[in-house]
Design a protein around this motif. Structure first.
Motif, PDB file in Angstrom:
ATOM      1  N   LEU A  83       0.811  -1.219   0.000  1.00 16.35           N
ATOM      2  CA  LEU A  83       0.000   0.000   0.000  1.00 16.35           C
ATOM      3  C   LEU A  83       0.845   1.271   0.000  1.00 16.35           C
ATOM      4  O   LEU A  83       0.363   2.337  -0.364  1.00 16.35           O
ATOM      5  CB  LEU A  83      -0.934   0.018   1.215  1.00 16.35           C
ATOM      6  N   THR A  84       2.079   1.140   0.444  1.00 16.05           N
ATOM      7  CA  THR A  84       2.972   2.301   0.478  1.00 16.05           C
ATOM      8  C   THR A  84       4.134   2.043  -0.469  1.00 16.05           C
ATOM      9  O   THR A  84       4.469   0.906  -0.762  1.00 16.05           O
ATOM     10  CB  THR A  84       3.529   2.539   1.892  1.00 16.05           C
ATOM     11  N   ASP A  85       4.727   3.102  -0.930  1.00 15.11           N
ATOM     12  CA  ASP A  85       5.888   2.963  -1.797  1.00 15.11           C
ATOM     13  C   ASP A  85       6.946   3.948  -1.323  1.00 15.11           C
ATOM     14  O   ASP A  85       7.322   4.859  -2.028  1.00 15.11           O
ATOM     15  CB  ASP A  85       5.500   3.234  -3.257  1.00 15.11           C
ATOM     16  N   ARG A  86       7.354   3.757  -0.087  1.00 13.89           N
ATOM     17  CA  ARG A  86       8.328   4.668   0.502  1.00 13.89           C
ATOM     18  C   ARG A  86       9.739   4.179   0.178  1.00 13.89           C
ATOM     19  O   ARG A  86      10.085   3.035   0.473  1.00 13.89           O
ATOM     20  CB  ARG A  86       8.144   4.726   2.014  1.00 13.89           C
ATOM     21  N   PRO A  87      10.553   5.032  -0.399  1.00 18.45           N
ATOM     22  CA  PRO A  87      11.933   4.621  -0.677  1.00 18.45           C
ATOM     23  C   PRO A  87      12.738   4.462   0.611  1.00 18.45           C
ATOM     24  O   PRO A  87      12.388   5.037   1.646  1.00 18.45           O
ATOM     25  CB  PRO A  87      12.489   5.767  -1.527  1.00 18.45           C
ATOM     26  N   ARG A  88      13.788   3.685   0.534  1.00 17.27           N
ATOM     27  CA  ARG A  88      14.697   3.511   1.676  1.00 17.27           C
ATOM     28  C   ARG A  88      15.439   4.826   1.916  1.00 17.27           C
ATOM     29  O   ARG A  88      15.531   5.670   1.035  1.00 17.27           O
ATOM     30  CB  ARG A  88      15.709   2.397   1.377  1.00 17.27           C
ATOM     31  N   PRO A  89      15.998   4.997   3.127  1.00 20.66           N
ATOM     32  CA  PRO A  89      16.777   6.219   3.385  1.00 20.66           C
ATOM     33  C   PRO A  89      17.943   6.332   2.389  1.00 20.66           C
ATOM     34  O   PRO A  89      18.496   5.311   1.965  1.00 20.66           O
ATOM     35  CB  PRO A  89      17.301   6.006   4.811  1.00 20.66           C
ATOM     36  N   PRO A  90      18.315   7.555   2.037  1.00 16.72           N
ATOM     37  CA  PRO A  90      19.419   7.740   1.089  1.00 16.72           C
ATOM     38  C   PRO A  90      20.736   7.141   1.599  1.00 16.72           C
ATOM     39  O   PRO A  90      21.082   7.300   2.769  1.00 16.72           O
ATOM     40  CB  PRO A  90      19.530   9.263   0.959  1.00 16.72           C
ATOM     41  N   LYS A  91      21.446   6.484   0.715  1.00 15.65           N
ATOM     42  CA  LYS A  91      22.718   5.843   1.089  1.00 15.65           C
ATOM     43  C   LYS A  91      23.732   6.857   1.611  1.00 15.65           C
ATOM     44  O   LYS A  91      24.557   6.519   2.453  1.00 15.65           O
ATOM     45  CB  LYS A  91      23.298   5.092  -0.104  1.00 15.65           C
ATOM     46  N   GLU A  92      23.654   8.095   1.103  1.00 15.70           N
ATOM     47  CA  GLU A  92      24.622   9.108   1.514  1.00 15.70           C
ATOM     48  C   GLU A  92      24.556   9.447   2.996  1.00 15.70           C
ATOM     49  O   GLU A  92      25.484  10.037   3.544  1.00 15.70           O
ATOM     50  CB  GLU A  92      24.442  10.430   0.787  1.00 15.70           C
ATOM     51  N   TRP A  93      23.469   9.137   3.636  1.00 12.47           N
ATOM     52  CA  TRP A  93      23.327   9.431   5.056  1.00 12.47           C
ATOM     53  C   TRP A  93      24.186   8.527   5.932  1.00 12.47           C
ATOM     54  O   TRP A  93      24.357   8.799   7.114  1.00 12.47           O
ATOM     55  CB  TRP A  93      21.881   9.256   5.490  1.00 12.47           C
ATOM     56  N   PHE A  94      24.681   7.436   5.390  1.00 10.51           N
ATOM     57  CA  PHE A  94      25.330   6.420   6.205  1.00 10.51           C
ATOM     58  C   PHE A  94      26.786   6.247   5.789  1.00 10.51           C
ATOM     59  O   PHE A  94      27.076   5.980   4.626  1.00 10.51           O
ATOM     60  CB  PHE A  94      24.561   5.093   6.085  1.00 10.51           C
ATOM     61  N   PRO A  95      27.696   6.369   6.757  1.00 15.77           N
ATOM     62  CA  PRO A  95      29.123   6.307   6.441  1.00 15.77           C
ATOM     63  C   PRO A  95      29.675   4.872   6.361  1.00 15.77           C
ATOM     64  O   PRO A  95      30.865   4.665   6.503  1.00 15.77           O
ATOM     65  CB  PRO A  95      29.759   7.069   7.614  1.00 15.77           C
ATOM     66  N   HIS A  96      28.826   3.917   6.152  1.00 13.21           N
ATOM     67  CA  HIS A  96      29.258   2.521   6.057  1.00 13.21           C
ATOM     68  C   HIS A  96      28.633   1.904   4.817  1.00 13.21           C
ATOM     69  O   HIS A  96      27.784   2.510   4.162  1.00 13.21           O
ATOM     70  CB  HIS A  96      28.878   1.741   7.325  1.00 13.21           C
ATOM     71  N   SER A 106       9.456  -1.547  -0.473  1.00 13.42           N
ATOM     72  CA  SER A 106       9.106  -0.332   0.243  1.00 13.42           C
ATOM     73  C   SER A 106       9.691  -0.365   1.647  1.00 13.42           C
ATOM     74  O   SER A 106       9.774  -1.414   2.285  1.00 13.42           O
ATOM     75  CB  SER A 106       7.578  -0.204   0.324  1.00 13.42           C
ATOM     76  N   SER A 107      10.064   0.793   2.120  1.00 12.18           N
ATOM     77  CA  SER A 107      10.660   0.905   3.443  1.00 12.18           C
ATOM     78  C   SER A 107       9.630   0.811   4.568  1.00 12.18           C
ATOM     79  O   SER A 107       9.967   0.463   5.696  1.00 12.18           O
ATOM     80  CB  SER A 107      11.400   2.243   3.526  1.00 12.18           C
ATOM     81  N   PHE A 108       8.372   1.122   4.259  1.00 11.89           N
ATOM     82  CA  PHE A 108       7.335   1.228   5.294  1.00 11.89           C
ATOM     83  C   PHE A 108       6.339   0.095   5.227  1.00 11.89           C
ATOM     84  O   PHE A 108       5.790  -0.146   4.155  1.00 11.89           O
ATOM     85  CB  PHE A 108       6.584   2.555   5.110  1.00 11.89           C
ATOM     86  N   PRO A 109       6.073  -0.580   6.333  1.00 10.15           N
ATOM     87  CA  PRO A 109       6.718  -0.573   7.642  1.00 10.15           C
ATOM     88  C   PRO A 109       7.858  -1.593   7.676  1.00 10.15           C
ATOM     89  O   PRO A 109       8.037  -2.356   6.737  1.00 10.15           O
ATOM     90  CB  PRO A 109       5.587  -1.006   8.575  1.00 10.15           C
ATOM     91  N   ARG A 145      17.846  -2.113  12.062  1.00 10.52           N
ATOM     92  CA  ARG A 145      17.157  -1.721  10.829  1.00 10.52           C
ATOM     93  C   ARG A 145      17.366  -0.235  10.533  1.00 10.52           C
ATOM     94  O   ARG A 145      17.439   0.165   9.381  1.00 10.52           O
ATOM     95  CB  ARG A 145      15.661  -2.053  10.902  1.00 10.52           C
ATOM     96  N   VAL A 146      17.487   0.592  11.577  1.00 12.75           N
ATOM     97  CA  VAL A 146      17.767   2.010  11.379  1.00 12.75           C
ATOM     98  C   VAL A 146      19.269   2.216  11.174  1.00 12.75           C
ATOM     99  O   VAL A 146      19.692   2.904  10.244  1.00 12.75           O
ATOM    100  CB  VAL A 146      17.259   2.861  12.572  1.00 12.75           C
ATOM    101  N   GLN A 147      20.072   1.608  12.016  1.00 16.36           N
ATOM    102  CA  GLN A 147      21.530   1.786  11.957  1.00 16.36           C
ATOM    103  C   GLN A 147      22.101   1.374  10.609  1.00 16.36           C
ATOM    104  O   GLN A 147      23.010   2.007  10.091  1.00 16.36           O
ATOM    105  CB  GLN A 147      22.184   0.981  13.088  1.00 16.36           C
ATOM    106  N   SER A 148      21.545   0.337  10.005  1.00 10.67           N
ATOM    107  CA  SER A 148      22.077  -0.168   8.738  1.00 10.67           C
ATOM    108  C   SER A 148      21.611   0.649   7.540  1.00 10.67           C
ATOM    109  O   SER A 148      22.112   0.471   6.436  1.00 10.67           O
ATOM    110  CB  SER A 148      21.648  -1.621   8.538  1.00 10.67           C
ATOM    111  N   GLY A 149      20.643   1.525   7.744  1.00 14.88           N
ATOM    112  CA  GLY A 149      20.115   2.316   6.641  1.00 14.88           C
ATOM    113  C   GLY A 149      18.988   1.643   5.893  1.00 14.88           C
ATOM    114  O   GLY A 149      18.555   2.122   4.849  1.00 14.88           O
ATOM    115  N   ALA A 150      18.486   0.537   6.417  1.00 11.84           N
ATOM    116  CA  ALA A 150      17.388  -0.173   5.758  1.00 11.84           C
ATOM    117  C   ALA A 150      16.052   0.517   5.978  1.00 11.84           C
ATOM    118  O   ALA A 150      15.146   0.384   5.157  1.00 11.84           O
ATOM    119  CB  ALA A 150      17.312  -1.610   6.262  1.00 11.84           C
ATOM    120  N   HIS A 151      15.906   1.247   7.102  1.00 15.78           N
ATOM    121  CA  HIS A 151      14.627   1.864   7.439  1.00 15.78           C
ATOM    122  C   HIS A 151      14.810   3.208   8.117  1.00 15.78           C
ATOM    123  O   HIS A 151      15.818   3.458   8.775  1.00 15.78           O
ATOM    124  CB  HIS A 151      13.835   0.972   8.404  1.00 15.78           C
ATOM    125  N   TYR A 152      13.779   4.021   7.989  1.00 18.40           N
ATOM    126  CA  TYR A 152      13.651   5.232   8.797  1.00 18.40           C
ATOM    127  C   TYR A 152      13.144   4.800  10.173  1.00 18.40           C
ATOM    128  O   TYR A 152      12.478   3.763  10.306  1.00 18.40           O
ATOM    129  CB  TYR A 152      12.620   6.177   8.185  1.00 18.40           C
TER     130      TYR A 152
END
Length: 182
Positions: A83-96, A106-109, A145-152
């Protein structure tokens, strides 16, 4: 500032902080726990251990936990992500480089969080000691899930809400069915 703008800013801030502030060694531990939880392997193993070693209480906890987990997976992955089509967080946000491993869905939920919370919240009333033991890896999965950049963070919060609701449903469904009777 609108609520949705505030949520976006909070999601970005928390995700970036988690991705850059968690020490590498802790990140590896979180990743190992998440890998064990992939495809619900960790929760199925926990259910098997409960069923074998816990007698009637363990079998009840395992069955309720697995029922809640199955419904949470259906709701989060089968319904929520479609039902949602939320993209994953941008890769640039994560230094790993963990963002290279994330799914394309979809990222949600967060389905991982929904399953972990559902299993744990359904097990805890039936066998509190087992529920407490499951709470630690469930929390680790949510943080990973947040630390790895997979989810908001809001994806993880929504997954936790799905997990809590499906655990409640799994715990109370038998009582509702018995009340109705033939």
């Amino acid at each position: 500032m609108r609520v949705s703008e505030g949520l976006r800013r909070a999601d970005r801030f928390v995700a970036q902080q988690a991705g850059s502030r968690i020490p590498a060694r802790a990140g590896r531990v979180l990743s190992a726990v998440e890998e064990a939880a992939e495809s619900s392997k960790l929760w199925c193993a926990a259910a098997a251990a409960m069923a074998v070693s816990g007698g009637w209480q363990g079998r009840k906890a395992a069955a309720t936990g697995l029922a809640a987990l199955a419904v949470a997976q259906l709701v989060s992955n089968g319904l929520g992500k479609r039902l949602t089509d939320r993209p994953r967080p941008p890769k640039e946000w994560f230094p790993h480089d963990e963002t290279d491993d994330r799914p394309d869905s979809s990222s949600f939920p967060s389905g991982h969080t929904a399953a972990a919370v559902a299993f744990t919240a359904a097990v805890a009333p039936a066998w509190p000691a087992a529920g407490a033991a499951c709470a630690v890896p469930a929390a680790m999965v949510a943080v990973e899930r947040v630390q790895s950049g997979a989810h908001y963070p809001s994806d993880v919060a929504a997954g936790a809400a799905v997990g809590l609701l499906t655990a409640r449903l799994a715990r109370h469904a038998p009582h509702l069915l018995w009340r109705r009777g033939p």
